[in-house]
Design a protein around this motif. Structure first.
Motif, PDB file in Angstrom:
ATOM      1  N   ARG A   7       0.879  -1.155   0.000  1.00  0.00           N
ATOM      2  CA  ARG A   7       0.000   0.000   0.000  1.00  0.00           C
ATOM      3  C   ARG A   7       0.917   1.204   0.000  1.00  0.00           C
ATOM      4  N   GLN A   8       0.758   2.044  -0.988  1.00  0.00           N
ATOM      5  CA  GLN A   8       1.617   3.215  -1.060  1.00  0.00           C
ATOM      6  C   GLN A   8       1.178   4.223  -0.008  1.00  0.00           C
ATOM      7  N   LYS A   9       2.132   4.769   0.687  1.00  0.00           N
ATOM      8  CA  LYS A   9       1.849   5.772   1.715  1.00  0.00           C
ATOM      9  C   LYS A   9       1.744   7.140   1.077  1.00  0.00           C
ATOM     10  N   THR A  10       0.699   7.851   1.428  1.00  0.00           N
ATOM     11  CA  THR A  10       0.531   9.228   0.983  1.00  0.00           C
ATOM     12  C   THR A  10       0.099  10.051   2.180  1.00  0.00           C
ATOM     13  N   ALA A  11       0.177  11.340   2.055  1.00  0.00           N
ATOM     14  CA  ALA A  11      -0.223  12.225   3.149  1.00  0.00           C
ATOM     15  C   ALA A  11      -1.705  12.081   3.451  1.00  0.00           C
ATOM     16  N   ASN A  12      -2.501  11.884   2.433  1.00  0.00           N
ATOM     17  CA  ASN A  12      -3.941  11.746   2.598  1.00  0.00           C
ATOM     18  C   ASN A  12      -4.309  10.260   2.551  1.00  0.00           C
ATOM     19  N   PRO A  13      -4.803   9.678   3.659  1.00  0.00           N
ATOM     20  CA  PRO A  13      -5.129   8.250   3.678  1.00  0.00           C
ATOM     21  C   PRO A  13      -6.120   7.825   2.602  1.00  0.00           C
ATOM     22  N   SER A  14      -7.013   8.714   2.184  1.00  0.00           N
ATOM     23  CA  SER A  14      -7.988   8.345   1.154  1.00  0.00           C
ATOM     24  C   SER A  14      -7.331   8.170  -0.216  1.00  0.00           C
ATOM     25  N   GLU A  15      -6.103   8.653  -0.371  1.00  0.00           N
ATOM     26  CA  GLU A  15      -5.392   8.518  -1.638  1.00  0.00           C
ATOM     27  C   GLU A  15      -4.501   7.285  -1.677  1.00  0.00           C
ATOM     28  N   ARG A  16      -4.435   6.529  -0.588  1.00  0.00           N
ATOM     29  CA  ARG A  16      -3.603   5.329  -0.582  1.00  0.00           C
ATOM     30  C   ARG A  16      -4.162   4.324  -1.575  1.00  0.00           C
ATOM     31  N   ARG A  17      -3.271   3.569  -2.158  1.00  0.00           N
ATOM     32  CA  ARG A  17      -3.716   2.580  -3.129  1.00  0.00           C
ATOM     33  C   ARG A  17      -2.825   1.350  -3.049  1.00  0.00           C
ATOM     34  N   TYR A  18      -3.385   0.246  -3.431  1.00  0.00           N
ATOM     35  CA  TYR A  18      -2.609  -0.979  -3.494  1.00  0.00           C
ATOM     36  C   TYR A  18      -1.887  -1.041  -4.821  1.00  0.00           C
ATOM     37  N   VAL A  19      -0.694  -1.589  -4.805  1.00  0.00           N
ATOM     38  CA  VAL A  19       0.054  -1.806  -6.036  1.00  0.00           C
ATOM     39  C   VAL A  19       0.282  -3.303  -6.153  1.00  0.00           C
ATOM     40  N   ILE A  20      -0.328  -3.879  -7.160  1.00  0.00           N
ATOM     41  CA  ILE A  20      -0.242  -5.315  -7.395  1.00  0.00           C
ATOM     42  C   ILE A  20       0.921  -5.585  -8.343  1.00  0.00           C
ATOM     43  N   THR A  21       1.753  -6.556  -7.971  1.00  0.00           N
ATOM     44  CA  THR A  21       2.925  -6.911  -8.766  1.00  0.00           C
ATOM     45  C   THR A  21       2.622  -8.113  -9.662  1.00  0.00           C
ATOM     46  N   LYS A  22       3.478  -8.330 -10.632  1.00  0.00           N
ATOM     47  CA  LYS A  22       3.339  -9.497 -11.505  1.00  0.00           C
ATOM     48  C   LYS A  22       3.473 -10.777 -10.679  1.00  0.00           C
ATOM     49  N   GLU A  23       4.344 -10.765  -9.697  1.00  0.00           N
ATOM     50  CA  GLU A  23       4.534 -11.939  -8.846  1.00  0.00           C
ATOM     51  C   GLU A  23       3.225 -12.307  -8.122  1.00  0.00           C
ATOM     52  N   GLN A  24       2.499 -11.301  -7.668  1.00  0.00           N
ATOM     53  CA  GLN A  24       1.223 -11.556  -7.003  1.00  0.00           C
ATOM     54  C   GLN A  24       0.193 -12.102  -7.993  1.00  0.00           C
ATOM     55  N   LEU A  25       0.180 -11.551  -9.197  1.00  0.00           N
ATOM     56  CA  LEU A  25      -0.727 -12.044 -10.230  1.00  0.00           C
ATOM     57  C   LEU A  25      -0.418 -13.500 -10.569  1.00  0.00           C
ATOM     58  N   GLU A  26       0.866 -13.832 -10.634  1.00  0.00           N
ATOM     59  CA  GLU A  26       1.263 -15.209 -10.921  1.00  0.00           C
ATOM     60  C   GLU A  26       0.795 -16.160  -9.820  1.00  0.00           C
ATOM     61  N   ARG A  27       0.875 -15.720  -8.578  1.00  0.00           N
ATOM     62  CA  ARG A  27       0.416 -16.548  -7.461  1.00  0.00           C
ATOM     63  C   ARG A  27      -1.092 -16.776  -7.566  1.00  0.00           C
ATOM     64  N   PHE A  28      -1.830 -15.700  -7.818  1.00  0.00           N
ATOM     65  CA  PHE A  28      -3.284 -15.795  -7.992  1.00  0.00           C
ATOM     66  C   PHE A  28      -3.610 -16.765  -9.126  1.00  0.00           C
ATOM     67  N   TYR A  29      -2.916 -16.611 -10.227  1.00  0.00           N
ATOM     68  CA  TYR A  29      -3.143 -17.454 -11.415  1.00  0.00           C
ATOM     69  C   TYR A  29      -2.809 -18.918 -11.131  1.00  0.00           C
ATOM     70  N   ALA A  30      -1.761 -19.158 -10.367  1.00  0.00           N
ATOM     71  CA  ALA A  30      -1.358 -20.529 -10.034  1.00  0.00           C
ATOM     72  C   ALA A  30      -2.471 -21.268  -9.292  1.00  0.00           C
ATOM     73  N   PHE A  31      -3.253 -20.531  -8.523  1.00  0.00           N
ATOM     74  CA  PHE A  31      -4.368 -21.136  -7.782  1.00  0.00           C
ATOM     75  C   PHE A  31      -5.692 -20.965  -8.526  1.00  0.00           C
ATOM     76  N   LYS A  32      -5.621 -20.506  -9.772  1.00  0.00           N
ATOM     77  CA  LYS A  32      -6.795 -20.334 -10.620  1.00  0.00           C
ATOM     78  C   LYS A  32      -7.898 -19.524  -9.932  1.00  0.00           C
ATOM     79  N   GLY A  33      -7.478 -18.584  -9.092  1.00  0.00           N
ATOM     80  CA  GLY A  33      -8.432 -17.723  -8.408  1.00  0.00           C
ATOM     81  C   GLY A  33      -9.170 -18.380  -7.260  1.00  0.00           C
ATOM     82  N   ASP A  34      -8.753 -19.588  -6.872  1.00  0.00           N
ATOM     83  CA  ASP A  34      -9.421 -20.316  -5.789  1.00  0.00           C
ATOM     84  C   ASP A  34      -8.804 -19.928  -4.448  1.00  0.00           C
TER      85      ASP A  34
END
Length: 102
Positions: A7-34
Protein backbone atom coordinates in the motif's frame (compact mmCIF):
# COMPACT_ATOMS: atom_id res chain seq x y z
CA UNK A 1 2.78 -8.90 7.77
CA UNK A 2 2.48 -6.82 4.60
CA UNK A 3 2.89 -8.58 1.30
CA UNK A 4 5.45 -7.63 -1.32
CA UNK A 5 2.77 -5.69 -3.17
CA UNK A 6 2.34 -2.72 -0.97
CA UNK A 7 0.00 0.00 0.00
CA UNK A 8 1.62 3.22 -1.06
CA UNK A 9 1.85 5.77 1.72
CA UNK A 10 0.53 9.23 0.98
CA UNK A 11 -0.22 12.22 3.15
CA UNK A 12 -3.94 11.75 2.60
CA UNK A 13 -5.13 8.25 3.68
CA UNK A 14 -7.99 8.35 1.15
CA UNK A 15 -5.39 8.52 -1.64
CA UNK A 16 -3.60 5.33 -0.58
CA UNK A 17 -3.72 2.58 -3.13
CA UNK A 18 -2.61 -0.98 -3.49
CA UNK A 19 0.05 -1.81 -6.04
CA UNK A 20 -0.24 -5.32 -7.39
CA UNK A 21 2.92 -6.91 -8.77
CA UNK A 22 3.34 -9.50 -11.51
CA UNK A 23 4.53 -11.94 -8.85
CA UNK A 24 1.22 -11.56 -7.00
CA UNK A 25 -0.73 -12.04 -10.23
CA UNK A 26 1.26 -15.21 -10.92
CA UNK A 27 0.42 -16.55 -7.46
CA UNK A 28 -3.28 -15.79 -7.99
CA UNK A 29 -3.14 -17.45 -11.41
CA UNK A 30 -1.36 -20.53 -10.03
CA UNK A 31 -4.37 -21.14 -7.78
CA UNK A 32 -6.80 -20.33 -10.62
CA UNK A 33 -8.43 -17.72 -8.41
CA UNK A 34 -9.42 -20.32 -5.79
CA UNK A 35 -8.92 -18.50 -2.50
CA UNK A 36 -9.70 -21.59 -0.40
CA UNK A 37 -6.89 -23.59 -2.04
CA UNK A 38 -4.53 -20.66 -1.58
CA UNK A 39 -5.36 -20.30 2.13
CA UNK A 40 -5.07 -24.05 2.74
CA UNK A 41 -1.68 -24.15 1.00
CA UNK A 42 -0.10 -21.80 3.55
CA UNK A 43 1.85 -23.64 6.22
CA UNK A 44 1.89 -20.93 8.86
CA UNK A 45 -1.22 -19.09 7.71
CA UNK A 46 0.75 -16.42 5.86
CA UNK A 47 1.96 -15.79 2.36
CA UNK A 48 4.92 -13.46 1.87
CA UNK A 49 3.80 -12.55 -1.63
CA UNK A 50 0.07 -12.05 -1.30
CA UNK A 51 -2.45 -11.12 1.38
CA UNK A 52 -6.25 -11.18 1.47
CA UNK A 53 -6.61 -7.56 0.37
CA UNK A 54 -4.31 -8.17 -2.59
CA UNK A 55 -6.29 -11.30 -3.50
CA UNK A 56 -9.59 -9.42 -3.37
CA UNK A 57 -8.32 -6.62 -5.60
CA UNK A 58 -6.90 -9.07 -8.15
CA UNK A 59 -10.20 -10.96 -8.14
CA UNK A 60 -12.05 -7.69 -8.79
CA UNK A 61 -9.74 -6.86 -11.71
CA UNK A 62 -10.16 -10.34 -13.17
CA UNK A 63 -13.96 -10.11 -12.97
CA UNK A 64 -13.92 -6.73 -14.73
CA UNK A 65 -11.63 -8.04 -17.48
CA UNK A 66 -13.84 -11.11 -17.98
CA UNK A 67 -16.91 -8.93 -18.36
CA UNK A 68 -15.09 -6.82 -20.94
CA UNK A 69 -14.02 -9.92 -22.84
CA UNK A 70 -17.63 -11.15 -22.90
CA UNK A 71 -18.55 -8.07 -24.91
CA UNK A 72 -21.20 -6.90 -22.45
CA UNK A 73 -19.22 -4.04 -20.93
CA UNK A 74 -20.12 -0.47 -21.85
CA UNK A 75 -17.48 1.98 -23.00
CA UNK A 76 -17.77 3.75 -19.64
CA UNK A 77 -17.17 0.46 -17.80
CA UNK A 78 -14.16 -0.26 -20.02
CA UNK A 79 -12.74 3.18 -19.21
CA UNK A 80 -13.22 2.61 -15.48
CA UNK A 81 -11.50 -0.76 -15.77
CA UNK A 82 -8.57 0.79 -17.62
CA UNK A 83 -8.18 3.45 -14.92
CA UNK A 84 -8.37 0.80 -12.19
CA UNK A 85 -5.72 -1.32 -13.93
CA UNK A 86 -3.41 1.67 -14.32
CA UNK A 87 -3.91 2.68 -10.69
CA UNK A 88 -3.63 -0.81 -9.20
CA UNK A 89 -0.89 -2.57 -11.16
CA UNK A 90 2.80 -1.96 -10.64
CA UNK A 91 3.80 -1.57 -14.28
CA UNK A 92 3.03 -2.40 -17.92
CA UNK A 93 4.40 -5.93 -17.49
CA UNK A 94 1.93 -6.64 -14.67
CA UNK A 95 -0.89 -5.13 -16.72
CA UNK A 96 -0.05 -7.30 -19.72
CA UNK A 97 0.06 -10.40 -17.51
CA UNK A 98 -3.30 -9.54 -15.92
CA UNK A 99 -4.92 -9.11 -19.32
CA UNK A 100 -3.40 -12.42 -20.46
CA UNK A 101 -4.90 -14.27 -17.48
CA UNK A 102 -8.36 -13.97 -19.01
Amino acid sequence: MPSKGCRQKTANPSERRYVITKEQLERFYAFKGDMDKWVLSQRDGRDDVLNGSDWTLIDKLVQRLKLEKSGFATMEYRGETERLLNKSLENAEAKKFAQGMI
